[in-house]
Design a protein around this motif. Structure first.
Motif, PDB file in Angstrom:
ATOM      1  N   MET A   1       2.480 -37.244  -4.269  1.00 11.36           N
ATOM      2  CA  MET A   1       3.107 -37.422  -5.644  1.00 11.36           C
ATOM      3  C   MET A   1       2.752 -36.005  -6.293  1.00 11.36           C
ATOM      4  O   MET A   1       1.833 -35.230  -6.093  1.00 11.36           O
ATOM      5  CB  MET A   1       1.981 -38.474  -6.042  1.00 11.36           C
ATOM      6  CG  MET A   1       2.450 -38.924  -7.709  1.00 11.36           C
ATOM      7  SD  MET A   1       1.583 -40.339  -8.110  1.00 11.36           S
ATOM      8  CE  MET A   1       1.935 -41.674  -7.135  1.00 11.36           C
ATOM      9  N   ASN A   2       3.740 -35.986  -7.026  1.00  7.62           N
ATOM     10  CA  ASN A   2       3.922 -34.601  -7.923  1.00  7.62           C
ATOM     11  C   ASN A   2       3.079 -34.583  -9.127  1.00  7.62           C
ATOM     12  O   ASN A   2       3.246 -35.378 -10.164  1.00  7.62           O
ATOM     13  CB  ASN A   2       5.505 -34.274  -8.331  1.00  7.62           C
ATOM     14  CG  ASN A   2       6.291 -34.194  -6.940  1.00  7.62           C
ATOM     15  OD1 ASN A   2       5.741 -33.452  -6.138  1.00  7.62           O
ATOM     16  ND2 ASN A   2       7.428 -34.661  -6.935  1.00  7.62           N
ATOM     17  N   ILE A   3       2.142 -33.634  -9.368  1.00  7.66           N
ATOM     18  CA  ILE A   3       1.345 -33.441 -10.412  1.00  7.66           C
ATOM     19  C   ILE A   3       1.501 -32.111 -11.074  1.00  7.66           C
ATOM     20  O   ILE A   3       1.601 -31.266 -10.543  1.00  7.66           O
ATOM     21  CB  ILE A   3      -0.112 -33.550  -9.918  1.00  7.66           C
ATOM     22  CG1 ILE A   3      -0.412 -34.648  -9.091  1.00  7.66           C
ATOM     23  CG2 ILE A   3      -1.230 -33.486 -11.210  1.00  7.66           C
ATOM     24  CD1 ILE A   3      -1.960 -34.629  -8.170  1.00  7.66           C
ATOM     25  N   LEU A   4       1.454 -32.327 -12.567  1.00  7.99           N
ATOM     26  CA  LEU A   4       1.728 -31.379 -13.427  1.00  7.99           C
ATOM     27  C   LEU A   4       0.509 -31.018 -14.399  1.00  7.99           C
ATOM     28  O   LEU A   4      -0.109 -31.876 -14.861  1.00  7.99           O
ATOM     29  CB  LEU A   4       3.213 -31.279 -14.415  1.00  7.99           C
ATOM     30  CG  LEU A   4       3.346 -30.266 -15.452  1.00  7.99           C
ATOM     31  CD1 LEU A   4       3.499 -28.828 -14.472  1.00  7.99           C
ATOM     32  CD2 LEU A   4       4.254 -30.539 -16.135  1.00  7.99           C
ATOM     33  N   GLN A  42       5.428 -36.710 -11.698  1.00  4.52           N
ATOM     34  CA  GLN A  42       4.968 -38.154 -11.831  1.00  4.52           C
ATOM     35  C   GLN A  42       3.749 -38.367 -12.492  1.00  4.52           C
ATOM     36  O   GLN A  42       3.561 -39.304 -13.410  1.00  4.52           O
ATOM     37  CB  GLN A  42       5.144 -38.802 -10.457  1.00  4.52           C
ATOM     38  CG  GLN A  42       6.284 -38.627  -9.851  1.00  4.52           C
ATOM     39  CD  GLN A  42       6.141 -39.047  -8.369  1.00  4.52           C
ATOM     40  OE1 GLN A  42       5.762 -38.005  -7.456  1.00  4.52           O
ATOM     41  NE2 GLN A  42       6.307 -40.352  -8.182  1.00  4.52           N
ATOM     42  N   VAL A  43       2.817 -37.334 -12.530  1.00  7.43           N
ATOM     43  CA  VAL A  43       1.368 -37.377 -13.122  1.00  7.43           C
ATOM     44  C   VAL A  43       1.375 -36.069 -14.159  1.00  7.43           C
ATOM     45  O   VAL A  43       1.781 -34.863 -13.567  1.00  7.43           O
ATOM     46  CB  VAL A  43       0.534 -37.349 -11.914  1.00  7.43           C
ATOM     47  CG1 VAL A  43      -1.068 -37.215 -13.034  1.00  7.43           C
ATOM     48  CG2 VAL A  43       0.533 -38.665 -11.345  1.00  7.43           C
ATOM     49  N   LEU A  44       0.877 -36.251 -15.327  1.00 11.40           N
ATOM     50  CA  LEU A  44       0.575 -35.161 -16.179  1.00 11.40           C
ATOM     51  C   LEU A  44      -0.793 -34.904 -16.564  1.00 11.40           C
ATOM     52  O   LEU A  44      -1.351 -35.867 -17.200  1.00 11.40           O
ATOM     53  CB  LEU A  44       1.542 -35.111 -17.178  1.00 11.40           C
ATOM     54  CG  LEU A  44       1.434 -34.224 -18.559  1.00 11.40           C
ATOM     55  CD1 LEU A  44       1.433 -32.653 -18.008  1.00 11.40           C
ATOM     56  CD2 LEU A  44       2.147 -34.482 -19.735  1.00 11.40           C
ATOM     57  N   VAL A  45      -1.627 -34.022 -16.283  1.00 11.90           N
ATOM     58  CA  VAL A  45      -2.767 -33.668 -16.681  1.00 11.90           C
ATOM     59  C   VAL A  45      -2.694 -32.751 -17.880  1.00 11.90           C
ATOM     60  O   VAL A  45      -2.123 -31.563 -17.560  1.00 11.90           O
ATOM     61  CB  VAL A  45      -3.823 -33.146 -15.404  1.00 11.90           C
ATOM     62  CG1 VAL A  45      -5.193 -32.935 -16.025  1.00 11.90           C
ATOM     63  CG2 VAL A  45      -3.510 -34.159 -14.398  1.00 11.90           C
ATOM     64  N   PHE A  46      -3.378 -33.086 -18.959  1.00 11.84           N
ATOM     65  CA  PHE A  46      -3.241 -32.157 -20.009  1.00 11.84           C
ATOM     66  C   PHE A  46      -4.412 -32.045 -21.298  1.00 11.84           C
ATOM     67  O   PHE A  46      -4.998 -32.999 -21.155  1.00 11.84           O
ATOM     68  CB  PHE A  46      -1.785 -32.527 -20.890  1.00 11.84           C
ATOM     69  CG  PHE A  46      -2.032 -33.924 -21.542  1.00 11.84           C
ATOM     70  CD1 PHE A  46      -1.792 -33.575 -22.996  1.00 11.84           C
ATOM     71  CD2 PHE A  46      -1.910 -35.148 -21.020  1.00 11.84           C
ATOM     72  CE1 PHE A  46      -1.991 -35.149 -23.739  1.00 11.84           C
ATOM     73  CE2 PHE A  46      -1.778 -36.343 -21.699  1.00 11.84           C
ATOM     74  CZ  PHE A  46      -2.189 -36.149 -22.923  1.00 11.84           C
ATOM     75  N   ARG A  47      -4.310 -30.863 -21.920  1.00  8.20           N
ATOM     76  CA  ARG A  47      -5.397 -30.773 -22.999  1.00  8.20           C
ATOM     77  C   ARG A  47      -4.537 -30.585 -24.265  1.00  8.20           C
ATOM     78  O   ARG A  47      -5.348 -31.106 -25.363  1.00  8.20           O
ATOM     79  CB  ARG A  47      -5.971 -29.381 -22.670  1.00  8.20           C
ATOM     80  CG  ARG A  47      -7.342 -29.750 -21.669  1.00  8.20           C
ATOM     81  CD  ARG A  47      -7.993 -28.310 -21.843  1.00  8.20           C
ATOM     82  NE  ARG A  47      -9.460 -28.758 -21.084  1.00  8.20           N
ATOM     83  CZ  ARG A  47      -9.766 -27.690 -20.292  1.00  8.20           C
ATOM     84  NH1 ARG A  47      -9.259 -26.470 -20.035  1.00  8.20           N
ATOM     85  NH2 ARG A  47     -11.194 -27.964 -19.496  1.00  8.20           N
ATOM     86  N   SER A  48      -3.281 -29.980 -24.447  1.00  8.50           N
ATOM     87  CA  SER A  48      -2.793 -29.819 -25.555  1.00  8.50           C
ATOM     88  C   SER A  48      -1.455 -30.749 -25.884  1.00  8.50           C
ATOM     89  O   SER A  48      -0.531 -30.618 -25.043  1.00  8.50           O
ATOM     90  CB  SER A  48      -2.330 -28.185 -25.541  1.00  8.50           C
ATOM     91  OG  SER A  48      -1.403 -28.004 -26.902  1.00  8.50           O
ATOM     92  N   ARG A  61      10.373 -38.774 -14.390  1.00  7.41           N
ATOM     93  CA  ARG A  61      10.036 -39.587 -13.423  1.00  7.41           C
ATOM     94  C   ARG A  61       8.137 -39.704 -13.791  1.00  7.41           C
ATOM     95  O   ARG A  61       7.630 -40.632 -13.084  1.00  7.41           O
ATOM     96  CB  ARG A  61       9.806 -38.845 -11.927  1.00  7.41           C
ATOM     97  CG  ARG A  61      11.237 -38.757 -11.345  1.00  7.41           C
ATOM     98  CD  ARG A  61      11.274 -38.280  -9.797  1.00  7.41           C
ATOM     99  NE  ARG A  61      10.222 -39.137  -8.891  1.00  7.41           N
ATOM    100  CZ  ARG A  61      10.125 -38.345  -8.031  1.00  7.41           C
ATOM    101  NH1 ARG A  61      10.068 -37.341  -7.407  1.00  7.41           N
ATOM    102  NH2 ARG A  61       9.408 -39.235  -7.162  1.00  7.41           N
ATOM    103  N   LEU A  62       7.911 -39.209 -14.872  1.00  5.04           N
ATOM    104  CA  LEU A  62       6.485 -39.416 -15.441  1.00  5.04           C
ATOM    105  C   LEU A  62       5.958 -41.027 -15.318  1.00  5.04           C
ATOM    106  O   LEU A  62       6.704 -41.869 -15.784  1.00  5.04           O
ATOM    107  CB  LEU A  62       6.062 -38.672 -16.850  1.00  5.04           C
ATOM    108  CG  LEU A  62       4.841 -38.826 -17.480  1.00  5.04           C
ATOM    109  CD1 LEU A  62       4.238 -37.707 -16.528  1.00  5.04           C
ATOM    110  CD2 LEU A  62       4.970 -38.360 -18.769  1.00  5.04           C
ATOM    111  N   ALA A  63       4.832 -41.117 -14.901  1.00  2.00           N
ATOM    112  CA  ALA A  63       4.335 -42.553 -14.718  1.00  2.00           C
ATOM    113  C   ALA A  63       2.906 -42.450 -15.347  1.00  2.00           C
ATOM    114  O   ALA A  63       2.292 -43.491 -15.633  1.00  2.00           O
ATOM    115  CB  ALA A  63       4.300 -43.098 -13.405  1.00  2.00           C
ATOM    116  N   VAL A 298      -7.313 -39.524 -11.711  1.00  2.00           N
ATOM    117  CA  VAL A 298      -5.885 -39.215 -11.122  1.00  2.00           C
ATOM    118  C   VAL A 298      -5.798 -39.607  -9.870  1.00  2.00           C
ATOM    119  O   VAL A 298      -4.934 -40.370  -9.605  1.00  2.00           O
ATOM    120  CB  VAL A 298      -5.455 -37.624 -11.575  1.00  2.00           C
ATOM    121  CG1 VAL A 298      -4.155 -37.508 -10.766  1.00  2.00           C
ATOM    122  CG2 VAL A 298      -5.326 -37.447 -13.016  1.00  2.00           C
ATOM    123  N   LEU A 299      -7.034 -39.300  -8.974  1.00  2.00           N
ATOM    124  CA  LEU A 299      -6.755 -39.339  -7.624  1.00  2.00           C
ATOM    125  C   LEU A 299      -7.070 -41.090  -7.638  1.00  2.00           C
ATOM    126  O   LEU A 299      -6.131 -41.665  -6.631  1.00  2.00           O
ATOM    127  CB  LEU A 299      -7.940 -39.124  -6.988  1.00  2.00           C
ATOM    128  CG  LEU A 299      -7.853 -38.988  -5.408  1.00  2.00           C
ATOM    129  CD1 LEU A 299      -6.635 -38.042  -5.175  1.00  2.00           C
ATOM    130  CD2 LEU A 299      -8.942 -38.148  -4.823  1.00  2.00           C
TER     131      LEU A 299
END
Length: 318
Positions: A1-4, A42-48, A61-63, A298-299
């Motif tokens: 799975m693709n994570i940003l 598909q996954v976004l981890v973010f602070r801002s 494809r973000l879920a 996320v995992l």
């Protein structure tokens, strides 16, 4: 799975991400080239939020979105596709926030600030002002989640009677009500702690009407969001009720870089206010703990397990 992954991180923080996502395709936003695109994430981890908001239309494809802060009131949920799940990290630093709230409660009830200032002026008065004994007193915790439940446990250790306000009306507290029953218990409480998220339903929850129902010598602690309380109403109440006190870690106005911190009302000129700079969660290692908690959440999502701290978007949409 693709994570940003968006944000600036230390070497230790990156090691946590890299280790947790070692079996997945994780990319840092800083490393994304214009020609690389964002469409595969598909996954976004973010602070801002300000940084990621303009990117969302390109992320077809973000879920799943994992926010690295506890409060999500700064997110504009109208710009997040309905099918995308959003999670916060409100549990990761629950213990230090609960400790901070109770520290403020203790400092105000034992009149630590006043006695320190008196001794500093050479006045050695053992009896004025007298402190408040916590045993037998009633504490109302508005928002009885991870933080609130911890505060409740600390209160019971001090032999206090615990009232809880949550969405279900059931908890391990002595008495539990929903928000609809809040006004019915306010007059019974010696201490009130706000640890509830800022939503459409809680903005301005503590206004002049609610304050008027509280005991004249009650203590109000806020470790949630400033906007839970109507700023002007609290200031006027503190002025007109000198035996009432407030411990405030969160505020209505925050300075931009280089600006002077100030509010619309001079709270710090009042002797019955204890203030801290929204640092309840700031203990040694808090950032590493947050990164570890969020990466593990996320995992959980990627492994098809139940996600922790899933946000109810309807609480934030008009």
């Amino acid at each position: 799975m693709n994570i940003l992954i968006e944000g600036t991180y230390s070497e230790e923080e990156r090691e946590i991400f890299d280790h947790t996502f070692s079996r997945h395709n994780a990319t840092y936003l800083d490393d994304v080239t214009p020609e690389g695109g964002l469409g595969d994430a598909q996954v976004l981890v973010f602070r801002s939020w300000r940084t990621v908001a303009p990117l969302l239309p390109s992320m077809k494809r973000l879920a799943f979105m994992q926010y690295l802060f506890a409060g999500v009131d700064r997110l504009d949920f109208s710009k997040i596709p309905a099918h995308v799940t959003v999670a916060s990290c409100s549990v990761s630093n629950a213990t230090p926030v609960a400790e901070h709230a109770f520290a403020m409660l203790l400092a105000l009830s034992k009149r630590i600030k006043e006695h320190h200032e008196s001794v500093g002026k050479g006045v050695f008065s053992q009896q004025s002002p007298l402190a408040t004994e916590l045993a037998g007193k009633r504490i109302g915790i508005i928002g009885y989640g991870e933080i609130g439940a911890r505060i409740g446990r600390y209160a019971r250790a001090f032999e206090m009677e615990v009232y809880a306000v949550n969405s279900t009306g059931t908890s391990d507290a002595d008495i539990t009500v929903t928000l609809g029953g809040l006004h019915g218990i306010l007059h019974d409480l010696d201490f009130i702690v706000l640890s509830i998220p800022l939503t459409l339903h809680t903005r301005g929850l503590i206004d002049a009407s609610a304050l008027s129902m509280m005991q004249d010598d009650a203590t109000l602690i806020n470790v949630s969001r400033g906007e839970i309380i109507v700023e002007g109403d609290l200031y006027e109440h503190l002025v007109s009720h000198p035996d009432f006190s407030a411990g405030l870690d969160v505020w209505w106005h925050y300075p931009h870089k280089g600006e002077r911190w100030e509010q619309a009302h001079p709270f710090l000129e009042l002797p019955n206010v204890l203030a801290t700079p929204h640092n309840a969660a700031m203990v040694e290692g808090w950032r590493l703990r947050t990164v570890r908690y969020c990466s593990e959440n996320v995992l959980r999502y990627m492994e098809g397990k139940e996600v922790k701290n899933k946000v109810r978007k309807e609480d934030y949409l008009m």
